[in-house]
Scaffold this active site. Structure first.
Site, PDB file in Angstrom:
ATOM      1  N   HIS A  54      48.126  51.510  49.971  1.00 29.20           N
ATOM      2  CA  HIS A  54      49.319  51.273  49.144  1.00 29.20           C
ATOM      3  C   HIS A  54      49.901  52.603  48.674  1.00 29.20           C
ATOM      4  CE1 HIS A  54      47.048  47.401  48.294  1.00 29.20           C
ATOM      5  NE2 HIS A  54      48.200  46.959  48.751  1.00 29.20           N
ATOM      6  N   ARG A 206      40.441  43.636  50.108  1.00 28.72           N
ATOM      7  CA  ARG A 206      39.251  42.799  50.312  1.00 28.72           C
ATOM      8  C   ARG A 206      37.988  43.633  50.540  1.00 28.72           C
ATOM      9  NH1 ARG A 206      43.163  39.107  52.505  1.00 28.72           N
ATOM     10  NH2 ARG A 206      42.836  37.080  51.524  1.00 28.72           N
TER      11      ARG A 206
END
Ligand code: PAF
Length: 298
Positions: A54, A206
């Site tokens: 990100h 995750r």
């Protein structure tokens, strides 16, 4: 007169930046002077639990725009599995710290579920021309309708010049490109390269749920994809697919959900290779109960 307007909007821009907003109305109010001053707006939509992947999207957005909005919203309509939604990491304070470390001049939009969906938590039904019926769409029914719904909502309220998505979710990237054409939304969709951990595992929120040992051995996924790229030079898609299946049959730690070689425009599995076409290999794997996806350009 012109000078006064510009001066005012510049002052407004300075005042506006570095905001954490939860309400759509507040967001639109803060963005209005930027739009008025014709500032370019880069949007990085996220579901939080931010990592270096990100961060690289946010950095690219800063390079290419005058202001940047990061949205943080765990979108319920894109989860077909309630447990997955419940377990999805929610780390707003940590996320804000990561974003502020990149820049103080930023708008963070973190709405509640009620703010986005009011009392109707449901997704619009889209026709993505079959792009949503394979791979992630086939194994996570309704997933891309949920993604389309939230991304369209963000595009409509933020009106970004450019929006940034990681190639780890390559199918999502192609579907969002389709969405903006379908809905005639004036935004440029930018696909950004996959960021990997040192051992090759694709960065994902995750990964936090993997044990330390699993996280290390998950390098197996990317090393398999690298061998796929090599083999695809001389072997057919079927031969390569069978090889991948046999590798996973021998492996006790990871369960293969799907492996597919597809042309990048249709995302359909291929039977024959053509010289002028671009292909990618896609994989989804379970490590215990954690579902990981990855892909590689061939
Ligand atoms: O890729 C994601 O994190 C999500 O699917 C997105 C694009 C933010 C929509 O919720």
């Amino acid at each position: 007169m012109q000078i006064t307007t510009n001066y005012l909007s510049l002052r407004a821009v300075k005042y506006i930046l570095m905001q954490l907003l939860h309400k759509k109305q507040e967001l639109e109010k803060h963005l209005a002077p930027l739009v008025l001053a014709s500032k370019t707006i880069g949007l990085v939509p996220t579901m939080g639990a931010l990592h270096e992947g990100h961060a690289s999207l946010i950095q690219q957005a800063f390079k290419e725009n005058e202001c940047v909005v990061v949205s943080i919203f765990v979108n319920p309509t894109q989860f077909n599995n309630t447990e997955d939604l419940i377990k999805y990491p929610k780390t707003l304070d940590k996320d804000i710290a990561i974003i502020k470390n990149i820049s103080q001049n930023i708008i963070i939009y973190a709405p509640s579920v009620e703010e986005i969906y009011k009392d109707n938590i449901s997704a619009e039904k889209y026709n993505f021309n079959g792009l949503d019926r394979v791979m992630e769409g086939a194994f996570r029914l309704g997933h891309f309708d949920g993604v389309g719904t939230i991304v369209e909502e963000l595009f409509r309220s933020i009106k970004p010049t450019k929006a940034y998505f990681g190639e780890k979710d390559f199918q999502q990237l192609q579907i969002i490109k389709k969405l903006v054409v379908l809905k005639n939304i004036p935004v440029e969709i930018i696909g950004c390269p996959i960021v990997r951990e040192e051992n090759g595992l694709a960065m994902s929120s995750r990964n936090e749920r993997l044990s330390k040992e699993m996280r290390l051995s998950a390098s197996f996924i990317y090393s398999t994809l690298r061998t796929v790229r090599e083999k695809f030079g001389t072997k057919s898609a079927l031969e390569v697919t069978n090889w991948v299946k046999s590798e996973f049959d021998k492996n006790n730690e990871f369960r293969l959900e799907y492996f597919q070689i597809a042309a990048i425009e249709t995302l359909k599995p291929i039977k024959r290779k053509f010289k002028n076409k671009q292909y990618r290999a896609f994989i989804a794997v379970f490590a215990d109960d954690v579902r990981l996806i990855d892909n590689i350009a061939l």
